[in-house]
Design an enzyme around this catalytic site. Structure first.
Site, short mmCIF file in Angstrom:
data_model
loop_
_atom_site.label_atom_id
_atom_site.label_comp_id
_atom_site.label_asym_id
_atom_site.label_seq_id
_atom_site.Cartn_x
_atom_site.Cartn_y
_atom_site.Cartn_z
N GLY A 1 49.25 34.75 39.62
CA GLY A 1 49.00 33.34 39.30
C GLY A 1 47.68 33.12 38.56
N GLU B 1 48.47 33.81 35.04
CA GLU B 1 49.30 32.69 34.58
C GLU B 1 48.46 31.43 34.33
OE1 GLU B 1 51.88 33.55 37.93
OE2 GLU B 1 53.61 33.44 36.59
N1 COA Z 1 46.81 36.23 48.42
C1 COA Z 1 46.27 36.16 49.66
N2 COA Z 1 45.16 36.83 49.99
C2 COA Z 1 44.61 37.63 49.06
C3 COA Z 1 45.14 37.75 47.77
C4 COA Z 1 46.30 37.01 47.46
N3 COA Z 1 46.87 37.04 46.26
N4 COA Z 1 44.38 38.62 47.06
C5 COA Z 1 43.39 39.02 47.90
N5 COA Z 1 43.53 38.41 49.10
C6 COA Z 1 42.69 38.57 50.28
C7 COA Z 1 42.92 39.94 50.93
O1 COA Z 1 44.06 39.90 51.78
C8 COA Z 1 41.62 40.14 51.67
O2 COA Z 1 41.67 39.39 52.87
P1 COA Z 1 41.03 39.99 54.24
O3 COA Z 1 39.56 40.05 53.92
O4 COA Z 1 41.39 38.96 55.24
O5 COA Z 1 41.65 41.34 54.45
C9 COA Z 1 40.59 39.47 50.77
O6 COA Z 1 41.32 38.58 49.91
C10 COA Z 1 39.86 40.46 49.88
O7 COA Z 1 40.83 41.23 49.19
P2 COA Z 1 40.88 42.84 49.24
O8 COA Z 1 42.26 43.26 48.85
O9 COA Z 1 40.36 43.34 50.54
O10 COA Z 1 39.81 43.19 48.08
P3 COA Z 1 39.76 44.48 47.18
O11 COA Z 1 38.48 44.43 46.46
O12 COA Z 1 40.12 45.70 47.97
O13 COA Z 1 40.96 44.27 46.11
C11 COA Z 1 42.34 43.01 44.56
C12 COA Z 1 40.94 43.19 45.22
C13 COA Z 1 42.30 41.74 43.74
C14 COA Z 1 42.66 44.23 43.69
C15 COA Z 1 43.39 42.90 45.70
O14 COA Z 1 42.97 41.90 46.60
C16 COA Z 1 44.78 42.54 45.22
O15 COA Z 1 45.48 43.39 44.71
N6 COA Z 1 45.20 41.26 45.44
C17 COA Z 1 46.54 40.83 45.22
C18 COA Z 1 46.86 40.71 43.78
C19 COA Z 1 48.30 40.31 43.59
O16 COA Z 1 49.22 41.06 43.88
N7 COA Z 1 48.51 39.10 43.08
C20 COA Z 1 49.79 38.58 42.79
C21 COA Z 1 50.30 37.73 43.89
S1 COA Z 1 51.87 37.03 43.45
#
Ligand code: COA
Length: 256
Positions: free
Chosen positions: A108, A111
């Site tokens: 998103g 997007e």
């Molecule tokens: N929705 C809900 N929570 C999210 C999120 C999302 N799209 N992206 C990150 N978070 C949350 C994580 O669950 C984590 O929560 P926690 O601290 O309670 O465990 C917090 O944000 C930090 O994220 P984290 O994954 O631990 O950080 P990171 O530095 O290891 O990785 C990203 C960063 C952005 C690479 C990884 O968070 C990620 O891949 N996010 C999802 C991206 C995605 O698939 N988006 C499309 C959704 S349709």
């Protein structure tokens, strides 16, 4: 006034900051509702709009996976529709809109950036559509707008592989307009917007009208995306993909 947004006005532009840094500014229905409200409010006397994310790490890391995990197809369709309505309003905004991409722009987030006219990204930042890794597809207009912005070949590559690319590559393929250094990133990006604001509003409005005016085509692309997005919420793969993300492990898809 808003729980998940900061709205700050300058002379010629308004900055809307998505403000959920603990969730990396992930979008849930409440954030989308607030975005809708702010667009309604700003629409009374439109200015150039700037979208950015709170904190150093993320612009927007996607739709909220925790909120989506247990959604029924009907709820997923509602979420998709809410996102599409907001992003389409941004796409059709009468004056320029700028995404100031200060960190991860995934799902998103990519997007939201695509709905804007101009995209300025911080060096080293990753952008992409990783939905496939969660067992779903983009649902906020990504399938339509990514293809429109970077062409079918690259859009297929990014959506089918789910890989997030770095700022320099995003610039090379035309996904973003400009890469700016980390130091003073937001201020430098806002300077570009100030420059844009020196152009005459009459001509800016006319340019926007002709460039973003293909309403019927956009509508049918979005409808198709929304239906397929919702259908995927009947699958075990969607449940597994999202559970795996939240449990910080790799998904085991069964193709069911
Ligand atoms: N929705 C809900 N929570 C999210 C999120 C999302 N799209 N992206 C990150 N978070 C949350 C994580 O669950 C984590 O929560 P926690 O601290 O309670 O465990 C917090 O944000 C930090 O994220 P984290 O994954 O631990 O950080 P990171 O530095 O290891 O990785 C990203 C960063 C952005 C690479 C990884 O968070 C990620 O891949 N996010 C999802 C991206 C995605 O698939 N988006 C499309 C959704 S349709």
């Amino acid at each position: 006034m808003y729980k998940h947004l900061k709205v700050e006005k300058e002379n010629v532009f308004t900055v809307i900051t998505i403000n959920r840094p603990e969730q990396l500014n992930a979008l849930n229905l409440d954030v989308l509702e607030e975005l809708n409200q702010v667009l309604e409010e700003e629409g009374k006397d439109p200015s150039i709009l700037v979208f950015t994310g709170e904190g150093e790490k993320a612009f927007v890391a996607g739709a909220d996976i925790a909120a989506m995990k247990e959604m029924t197809p009907l709820e997923a369709e509602k979420l998709s529709q809410a996102g599409q309505i907001v992003f389409h309003k941004i796409y059709q905004w009468p004056l320029p809109t700028v995404a100031v991409i200060n960190g991860y722009a995934l799902g998103g987030g990519c997007e939201l950036a695509l709905a804007c006219d101009l995209r300025i990204i911080k060096e080293g930042t990753r952008i992409g559509q990783p939905e496939i890794t969660l067992g779903i597809i983009p649902g906020f207009g990504g399938t339509y707008f990514l293809k429109k912005v970077i062409g079918e070949a690259k859009a297929k590559e990014l959506i089918l592989t789910g890989k997030a690319i770095k700022a320099d590559e995003a610039r090379e393929i035309g996904l973003v307009n400009q890469v700016l250094p980390r130091d003073n990133f937001k201020e430098e990006a806002f300077n570009q917007v100030r420059e844009l604001g020196t152009k005459g509003k009459k001509a800016l409005r006319a340019a926007k009208l002709v460039l973003s005016g293909d309403f019927e085509k956009v509508k049918s692309g979005l409808e198709r995306e929304r239906t397929l997005f919702a259908e995927l919420f009947t699958t075990e793969d969607q449940t597994e993909g999202m559970a795996a993300f939240l449990e910080k492990r790799k998904p085991k898809f069964k193709n069911k």
